[in-house]
Design a protein around this motif. Structure first.
Motif, PDB file in Angstrom:
ATOM      1  N   MET A   1      39.594  -0.326 -28.090  1.00  0.00           N
ATOM      2  CA  MET A   1      40.073  -0.599 -27.498  1.00  0.00           C
ATOM      3  C   MET A   1      39.624  -2.358 -27.265  1.00  0.00           C
ATOM      4  N   LYS A   2      40.925  -3.348 -26.408  1.00  0.00           N
ATOM      5  CA  LYS A   2      40.227  -5.069 -26.685  1.00  0.00           C
ATOM      6  C   LYS A   2      39.281  -4.928 -25.567  1.00  0.00           C
ATOM      7  N   ILE A   3      38.780  -5.936 -25.911  1.00  0.00           N
ATOM      8  CA  ILE A   3      36.903  -6.026 -24.969  1.00  0.00           C
ATOM      9  C   ILE A   3      36.506  -7.641 -24.820  1.00  0.00           C
ATOM     10  N   LEU A   4      36.873  -7.848 -23.762  1.00  0.00           N
ATOM     11  CA  LEU A   4      35.684  -9.078 -23.457  1.00  0.00           C
ATOM     12  C   LEU A   4      34.435  -9.103 -23.478  1.00  0.00           C
ATOM     13  N   ILE A   5      33.907  -9.877 -23.915  1.00  0.00           N
ATOM     14  CA  ILE A   5      32.137 -10.045 -23.592  1.00  0.00           C
ATOM     15  C   ILE A   5      31.854 -11.491 -22.801  1.00  0.00           C
ATOM     16  N   ILE A   6      31.132 -11.185 -22.019  1.00  0.00           N
ATOM     17  CA  ILE A   6      31.040 -12.460 -21.385  1.00  0.00           C
ATOM     18  C   ILE A   6      29.391 -12.896 -21.498  1.00  0.00           C
ATOM     19  N   GLY A   7      28.881 -13.353 -22.006  1.00  0.00           N
ATOM     20  CA  GLY A   7      27.631 -14.084 -22.496  1.00  0.00           C
ATOM     21  C   GLY A   7      27.229 -13.197 -24.301  1.00  0.00           C
ATOM     22  N   ALA A   8      28.181 -13.117 -24.929  1.00  0.00           N
ATOM     23  CA  ALA A   8      27.726 -13.102 -26.161  1.00  0.00           C
ATOM     24  C   ALA A   8      27.400 -13.769 -27.447  1.00  0.00           C
ATOM     25  N   THR A   9      27.017 -15.087 -26.858  1.00  0.00           N
ATOM     26  CA  THR A   9      26.140 -15.987 -27.867  1.00  0.00           C
ATOM     27  C   THR A   9      24.379 -15.944 -26.797  1.00  0.00           C
ATOM     28  N   GLY A  10      24.318 -15.017 -26.022  1.00  0.00           N
ATOM     29  CA  GLY A  10      22.976 -14.684 -25.014  1.00  0.00           C
ATOM     30  C   GLY A  10      22.172 -13.957 -26.020  1.00  0.00           C
ATOM     31  N   TYR A  11      21.092 -13.087 -24.996  1.00  0.00           N
ATOM     32  CA  TYR A  11      20.140 -12.116 -26.046  1.00  0.00           C
ATOM     33  C   TYR A  11      20.842 -10.925 -26.103  1.00  0.00           C
ATOM     34  N   VAL A  12      21.348 -10.559 -24.438  1.00  0.00           N
ATOM     35  CA  VAL A  12      21.230  -9.712 -24.594  1.00  0.00           C
ATOM     36  C   VAL A  12      22.957  -8.848 -25.154  1.00  0.00           C
ATOM     37  N   GLY A  13      23.484 -10.154 -24.523  1.00  0.00           N
ATOM     38  CA  GLY A  13      25.184 -10.050 -25.174  1.00  0.00           C
ATOM     39  C   GLY A  13      25.672 -10.172 -26.756  1.00  0.00           C
ATOM     40  N   SER A  14      24.747 -11.106 -26.731  1.00  0.00           N
ATOM     41  CA  SER A  14      24.898 -10.901 -28.975  1.00  0.00           C
ATOM     42  C   SER A  14      24.952  -9.603 -29.776  1.00  0.00           C
ATOM     43  N   HIS A  15      24.008  -8.625 -29.054  1.00  0.00           N
ATOM     44  CA  HIS A  15      23.700  -7.953 -29.653  1.00  0.00           C
ATOM     45  C   HIS A  15      24.791  -6.216 -29.143  1.00  0.00           C
ATOM     46  N   VAL A  16      25.479  -7.129 -27.856  1.00  0.00           N
ATOM     47  CA  VAL A  16      26.431  -5.448 -27.063  1.00  0.00           C
ATOM     48  C   VAL A  16      28.096  -5.833 -28.533  1.00  0.00           C
ATOM     49  N   ALA A  17      27.890  -7.203 -28.103  1.00  0.00           N
ATOM     50  CA  ALA A  17      28.978  -7.519 -29.147  1.00  0.00           C
ATOM     51  C   ALA A  17      29.256  -6.994 -30.421  1.00  0.00           C
ATOM     52  N   THR A  18      27.625  -7.357 -30.853  1.00  0.00           N
ATOM     53  CA  THR A  18      27.349  -6.342 -31.963  1.00  0.00           C
ATOM     54  C   THR A  18      28.225  -5.177 -32.215  1.00  0.00           C
ATOM     55  N   ALA A  19      27.522  -4.405 -31.276  1.00  0.00           N
ATOM     56  CA  ALA A  19      27.334  -3.037 -31.447  1.00  0.00           C
ATOM     57  C   ALA A  19      28.927  -2.400 -31.256  1.00  0.00           C
ATOM     58  N   PHE A  20      29.947  -3.249 -30.048  1.00  0.00           N
ATOM     59  CA  PHE A  20      30.891  -2.739 -30.110  1.00  0.00           C
ATOM     60  C   PHE A  20      31.844  -3.197 -31.329  1.00  0.00           C
ATOM     61  N   THR A  21      31.601  -4.703 -31.800  1.00  0.00           N
ATOM     62  CA  THR A  21      32.485  -4.407 -33.128  1.00  0.00           C
ATOM     63  C   THR A  21      32.152  -3.145 -34.341  1.00  0.00           C
ATOM     64  N   GLU A  22      31.022  -2.462 -34.180  1.00  0.00           N
ATOM     65  CA  GLU A  22      30.200  -2.245 -35.317  1.00  0.00           C
ATOM     66  C   GLU A  22      31.603  -0.581 -35.342  1.00  0.00           C
TER      67      GLU A  22
END
Length: 268
Positions: A1-22
């Motif tokens: 999927m093509k996904i936009l993460i809001i908060g990707a530089t924050g605490y939760v958001g950075s881990h969420v972005a990494t999980a989607f990438t992986e």
């Protein structure tokens, strides 16, 4: 999927972005002009400027909002702007929308004042066919309120501290387990559904003792309110939040099931 993460530089958001990438998804990060940098493809937009969000969120298979709350007016305007983009929305609220009695994914909200407007956000997201994740207290990898507040207070006082009376329970979740839940919701959850990010229920005085080398004492609510404002009262709200349906329906299996052991051993 093509996904936009809001908060990707924050605490939760950075881990969420990494999980989607992986997990193999194509991840972009909402990036405020002059804001922090993310390793993911930047898309210009600013939560403080709702007019920028509709264009930023258009054309995605999923928009994941894991950004910090800004306040009632900004948050409500922001969710309306994101929904206007037409991309499916996965929004983060939190266990603070629930009351002190036992709660599951169907329990009507009874929010603490610090989250008073978040049930309305949930209503708007769900009515538009979006999905909602309610995390408990998030910990792990040196972030969240545990690190930002409770660890500092333990160091300041020479023992762990909890607010108010002993025995208050909170839902908690490790940040990597929570990030895995977002992927599970994105890949397997039906539209218009609520999911609970809870690994366990833990006593706040036990968390304090783990941070204090085995000793903890109460921080009187009046003193805590003088320093923290209304947030202090949230720490006195005894909560039992079930995630049984979330685990069963999404095959979500948290790996971190003891925050006290985690803190005592210094694991990430």
């Amino acid at each position: 999927m093509k996904i936009l993460i809001i908060g990707a530089t924050g605490y939760v958001g950075s881990h969420v972005a990494t999980a989607f990438t992986e997990a193999g998804h194509d991840v972009a990060a909402l990036t405020r002009p002059g804001g922090g940098r993310s390793p993911h493809r930047p898309v210009t937009g600013d939560l403080a400027d709702p007019s920028s969000l509709t264009a930023a969120a258009t054309g995605y298979d999923l928009v994941v909002h894991a950004g910090a709350p800004l306040g009632e007016a900004a948050d409500l305007a922001g969710v309306d702007a994101l929904l206007a983009a037409g991309s499916p929305l996965l929004y983060t609220t939190g266990a603070a929308v629930l009351g002190s009695s036992p709660a599951d994914e169907d329990t009507p909200p009874d929010p603490h004042p610090v989250a008073a407007w978040r049930p309305e956000i949930e209503r708007r997201v769900l009515a538009a066919g979006g999905r909602v994740v309610r995390p408990g207290l998030v910990y792990g990898h040196g972030g969240g309120l545990v690190h930002g507040l409770l660890t500092g207070k333990a160091a300041e006082r020479g023992e762990g501290v909890y607010i108010g009376d002993p025995g208050v329970r909170w839902p908690v979740v490790h940040v990597t387990d929570l990030a895995a839940l977002y992927v599970a919701v994105a890949e397997r959850a039906a539209p218009g559904t609520v999911w609970h990010g809870v690994g366990e229920t833990a006593r706040l005085d036990a968390i304090a003792a783990a941070l204090g080398g085995g000793s903890a004492s109460s921080w009187p609510l009046e003193e805590a309110e003088a320093e923290l404002g209304p947030l202090a009262g949230l720490f006195t709200r005894d909560q039992q939040v079930s995630a049984t349906r979330t685990r069963d329906a999404l095959a979500w299996e948290p790996a971190h099931l003891s925050i006290a052991d985690h803190l005592r051993t210094g694991r990430e």
